[in-house]
Scaffold this motif. Structure first.
Motif, mmCIF file in Angstrom:
data_model
loop_
_atom_site.group_PDB
_atom_site.id
_atom_site.type_symbol
_atom_site.label_atom_id
_atom_site.label_comp_id
_atom_site.label_asym_id
_atom_site.label_seq_id
_atom_site.Cartn_x
_atom_site.Cartn_y
_atom_site.Cartn_z
ATOM 1 N N LEU A 43 -97.672 -5.091 68.735
ATOM 2 C CA LEU A 43 -96.342 -5.700 68.671
ATOM 3 C C LEU A 43 -95.678 -5.385 67.337
ATOM 4 C CD1 LEU A 43 -94.171 -7.560 69.901
ATOM 5 C CD2 LEU A 43 -95.406 -9.502 68.952
ATOM 6 N N SER A 44 -96.463 -5.438 66.254
ATOM 7 C CA SER A 44 -95.922 -5.159 64.928
ATOM 8 C C SER A 44 -95.589 -3.684 64.746
ATOM 9 C CB SER A 44 -96.939 -5.588 63.860
ATOM 10 O OG SER A 44 -97.229 -6.959 63.976
ATOM 11 N N SER A 45 -96.413 -2.811 65.343
ATOM 12 C CA SER A 45 -96.213 -1.381 65.152
ATOM 13 C C SER A 45 -95.094 -0.812 66.016
ATOM 14 C CB SER A 45 -97.516 -0.627 65.463
ATOM 15 O OG SER A 45 -97.908 -0.839 66.816
ATOM 16 N N ASN A 46 -94.771 -1.519 67.116
ATOM 17 C CA ASN A 46 -93.737 -1.027 68.024
ATOM 18 C C ASN A 46 -92.443 -1.789 67.782
ATOM 19 O OD1 ASN A 46 -92.325 0.191 70.068
ATOM 20 N ND2 ASN A 46 -93.506 -0.725 71.736
ATOM 21 N N SER A 47 -91.781 -1.464 66.686
ATOM 22 C CA SER A 47 -90.577 -2.207 66.289
ATOM 23 C C SER A 47 -89.393 -1.945 67.213
ATOM 24 C CB SER A 47 -90.199 -1.847 64.851
ATOM 25 O OG SER A 47 -89.958 -0.450 64.739
ATOM 26 N N SER A 48 -89.482 -0.899 68.024
ATOM 27 C CA SER A 48 -88.361 -0.570 68.910
ATOM 28 C C SER A 48 -88.421 -1.324 70.234
ATOM 29 C CB SER A 48 -88.342 0.940 69.194
ATOM 30 O OG SER A 48 -89.530 1.329 69.876
ATOM 31 N N SER A 49 -89.532 -2.016 70.488
ATOM 32 C CA SER A 49 -89.678 -2.720 71.751
ATOM 33 C C SER A 49 -88.703 -3.889 71.843
ATOM 34 C CB SER A 49 -91.110 -3.242 71.901
ATOM 35 O OG SER A 49 -91.223 -4.035 73.067
ATOM 36 N N THR A 50 -88.211 -4.096 73.032
ATOM 37 C CA THR A 50 -87.323 -5.239 73.290
ATOM 38 C C THR A 50 -87.934 -6.174 74.337
ATOM 39 O OG1 THR A 50 -86.104 -3.961 74.956
ATOM 40 C CG2 THR A 50 -85.247 -3.941 72.683
ATOM 41 N N ASN A 51 -89.242 -6.074 74.542
ATOM 42 C CA ASN A 51 -89.910 -6.940 75.525
ATOM 43 C C ASN A 51 -89.662 -8.409 75.200
ATOM 44 O OD1 ASN A 51 -91.000 -4.764 76.855
ATOM 45 N ND2 ASN A 51 -93.048 -4.968 75.960
ATOM 46 N N PRO A 52 -89.444 -9.234 76.218
ATOM 47 C CA PRO A 52 -89.312 -10.672 75.978
ATOM 48 C C PRO A 52 -90.625 -11.249 75.455
ATOM 49 C CG PRO A 52 -89.450 -10.214 78.328
ATOM 50 C CD PRO A 52 -89.303 -8.893 77.652
ATOM 51 N N ILE A 53 -90.516 -12.328 74.701
ATOM 52 C CA ILE A 53 -91.668 -12.943 74.040
ATOM 53 C C ILE A 53 -92.011 -14.286 74.674
ATOM 54 C CG2 ILE A 53 -92.518 -13.918 71.861
ATOM 55 C CD1 ILE A 53 -92.280 -10.955 71.643
ATOM 56 N N HIS A 54 -93.304 -14.516 74.899
ATOM 57 C CA HIS A 54 -93.823 -15.839 75.211
ATOM 58 C C HIS A 54 -94.453 -16.374 73.925
ATOM 59 C CE1 HIS A 54 -93.040 -14.926 79.334
ATOM 60 N NE2 HIS A 54 -93.795 -15.893 79.825
ATOM 61 N N ALA A 55 -94.065 -17.556 73.492
ATOM 62 C CA ALA A 55 -94.577 -18.149 72.254
ATOM 63 C C ALA A 55 -95.463 -19.338 72.591
ATOM 64 C CB ALA A 55 -93.432 -18.589 71.350
ATOM 65 N N LEU A 56 -96.688 -19.305 72.061
ATOM 66 C CA LEU A 56 -97.649 -20.374 72.290
ATOM 67 C C LEU A 56 -97.974 -21.066 70.971
ATOM 68 C CD1 LEU A 56 -99.812 -21.724 74.241
ATOM 69 C CD2 LEU A 56 -101.414 -20.023 73.312
ATOM 70 N N PHE A 57 -97.663 -22.343 70.855
ATOM 71 C CA PHE A 57 -98.116 -23.126 69.705
ATOM 72 C C PHE A 57 -99.598 -23.430 69.893
ATOM 73 C CE2 PHE A 57 -93.590 -24.092 69.893
ATOM 74 C CZ PHE A 57 -93.221 -23.961 68.563
ATOM 75 N N PHE A 58 -100.346 -23.421 68.786
ATOM 76 C CA PHE A 58 -101.756 -23.811 68.876
ATOM 77 C C PHE A 58 -102.083 -24.695 67.677
ATOM 78 C CE2 PHE A 58 -106.302 -23.671 69.209
ATOM 79 C CZ PHE A 58 -106.492 -23.684 70.591
ATOM 80 N N LEU A 59 -102.488 -25.940 67.969
ATOM 81 C CA LEU A 59 -102.640 -26.969 66.948
ATOM 82 C C LEU A 59 -104.101 -27.296 66.673
ATOM 83 C CD1 LEU A 59 -99.838 -29.387 68.231
ATOM 84 C CD2 LEU A 59 -99.631 -27.485 66.616
ATOM 85 N N HIS A 60 -104.422 -27.524 65.408
ATOM 86 C CA HIS A 60 -105.791 -27.768 64.972
ATOM 87 C C HIS A 60 -106.217 -29.221 65.171
ATOM 88 C CE1 HIS A 60 -104.678 -29.944 61.274
ATOM 89 N NE2 HIS A 60 -103.666 -29.101 61.168
ATOM 90 N N GLY A 61 -107.490 -29.491 64.866
ATOM 91 C CA GLY A 61 -108.057 -30.823 65.014
ATOM 92 C C GLY A 61 -108.017 -31.636 63.726
ATOM 93 N N ARG A 62 -108.470 -32.880 63.844
ATOM 94 C CA ARG A 62 -108.508 -33.785 62.683
ATOM 95 C C ARG A 62 -109.421 -33.223 61.599
ATOM 96 N NH1 ARG A 62 -110.891 -39.578 62.151
ATOM 97 N NH2 ARG A 62 -111.814 -39.175 64.193
ATOM 98 N N PHE A 63 -109.011 -33.369 60.361
ATOM 99 C CA PHE A 63 -109.693 -32.852 59.169
ATOM 100 C C PHE A 63 -109.576 -31.332 59.025
ATOM 101 C CE2 PHE A 63 -112.313 -36.699 60.189
ATOM 102 C CZ PHE A 63 -111.894 -37.468 59.110
ATOM 103 N N GLY A 64 -108.921 -30.665 59.966
ATOM 104 C CA GLY A 64 -108.802 -29.218 59.910
ATOM 105 C C GLY A 64 -107.482 -28.771 59.321
ATOM 106 N N SER A 65 -107.115 -27.542 59.638
ATOM 107 C CA SER A 65 -105.844 -26.969 59.191
ATOM 108 C C SER A 65 -105.511 -25.798 60.101
ATOM 109 C CB SER A 65 -105.939 -26.484 57.737
ATOM 110 O OG SER A 65 -106.691 -25.282 57.661
ATOM 111 N N ALA A 66 -104.336 -25.219 59.889
ATOM 112 C CA ALA A 66 -103.942 -24.056 60.672
ATOM 113 C C ALA A 66 -104.864 -22.876 60.423
ATOM 114 C CB ALA A 66 -102.496 -23.676 60.350
ATOM 115 N N GLN A 67 -105.611 -22.914 59.302
ATOM 116 C CA GLN A 67 -106.525 -21.825 58.961
ATOM 117 C C GLN A 67 -107.936 -22.053 59.497
ATOM 118 O OE1 GLN A 67 -104.936 -19.379 57.353
ATOM 119 N NE2 GLN A 67 -103.128 -20.687 57.294
ATOM 120 N N HIS A 68 -108.178 -23.167 60.152
ATOM 121 C CA HIS A 68 -109.533 -23.508 60.594
ATOM 122 C C HIS A 68 -110.076 -22.455 61.561
ATOM 123 C CE1 HIS A 68 -112.742 -25.773 62.686
ATOM 124 N NE2 HIS A 68 -112.847 -26.429 61.531
#
Length: 292
Positions: A23-48
């Motif tokens: 996706l990053s390498s094909n900057s000319s693409s115009t494909n529609p995007i599906h965006a998925l949020f993904f949430l961490h657990g208690r005591f964690g972080s987005a980097q867990h």
């Protein structure tokens, strides 16, 4: 495969956006995007590792063996819950009730729910504003939004699904849609009365009105906020922290209609954990969402 990751600052909130290297390498693409949020657990972080590992499995499943021209692309969005990670203010307030004063938090019931519902509000905020930061010149269009999460993030997933109509897919992993049932059982096991000050009247009123278990989730029409949505429920049969019994009545009664999907896996032998089997099921479900 190393995923591409971009970190954005949106309204003071640090947001990680994962994408497949193609996706990053094909900057000319115009494909529609599906965006998925993904949430961490208690005591964690987005980097867990639980977040990063699950996100990688989802991408592996969605991009493996897809030949020819892709017609849709996926991004996964992660951020820290309130009072976690880069937003940490007081770690003590993330603890539950305990006989050990160093680990006790008398406000556990209120603290956990405000974090869960706050993250659901953050999701709506980011649906409003993420496209302006990620695609400032209109390079791509996000056409569908979904959400998944682990434990605390799974609770938030249920809340967000019940409140945000733009979310079409949800994957709560070891989460619970019925907060009163879950937290009252936890209070009883800790000898905490289900009454003020542990459960303020105003708080009971709010949860009793706004929690997912209080909406018309059994209805077969638009009064049901889950109607027409795709929901994958992943839980461990031996989970002691978020026992399946607290979710079972809701999930069994949940109506999503003919246009929706309800899939449930209560994994034998699994406790409060996101297993490899659960990760794989999540990846397959997202792949189907993309129509691949």
């Amino acid at each position: 495969m190393e995923l591409a990751k971009q970190t954005l600052l949106i309204g003071g909130l640090l947001v990680d956006v994962y994408s497949h290297p193609t996706l990053s390498s094909n900057s000319s693409s115009t494909n529609p995007i599906h965006a998925l949020f993904f949430l961490h657990g208690r005591f964690g972080s987005a980097q867990h590792k639980g977040v990063v590992g699950t996100v990688k499995v989802i991408f592996d499943e969605c991009y493996a063996g897809v030949g020819g021209e892709r017609k849709k692309d996926l991004i996964v969005v992660a951020f820290d819950h309130r009072n976690h990670g880069t937003r940490l203010v007081d770690q003590q307030r993330n603890f539950s009730w305990s006989k050990d004063p160093a680990k006790n938090n008398d406000q556990h019931a209120v603290d956990m729910y405000t974090i869960q519902s706050g993250s659901a509000e953050d999701v709506s905020f980011l649906i409003n504003h993420l496209p302006s930061f990620l695609y400032p010149s209109g390079e791509r269009t996000i056409v569908e939004w979904g959400i998944g999460g682990l434990s605390l993030g799974g609770h938030s997933t249920w809340i967000a699904l019940s409140r945000e109509p733009r979310l079409t897919l949800g994957i709560p992993i070891i989460g619970c849609p019925d907060y009163t049932k879950l937290i009252s059982q936890r209070a009883a096991s800790s000898d905490i009365p289900f009454s003020p000050p542990y459960f303020p009247v105003s708080f009971q009123t709010y949860v009793g009105t706004h929690d997912p278990a209080q909406v018309a989730y059994r209805a077969k029409d638009a009064s049901n906020p889950f109607f027409g949505k795709k929901v994958l429920v992943l839980s461990g049969k031996e989970d002691k922290l978020v026992p399946w019994v607290a979710s079972a009545e809701f999930v069994e009664g949940l109506e999503v209609g003919e246009e929706g999907v309800k899939r449930v896996l209560v994994e034998e032998g699994a406790g409060h954990e996101c297993t490899r089997v659960m990760q794989k099921e999540a990846g397959v479900f997202v792949r189907e969402w993309l129509g691949l």
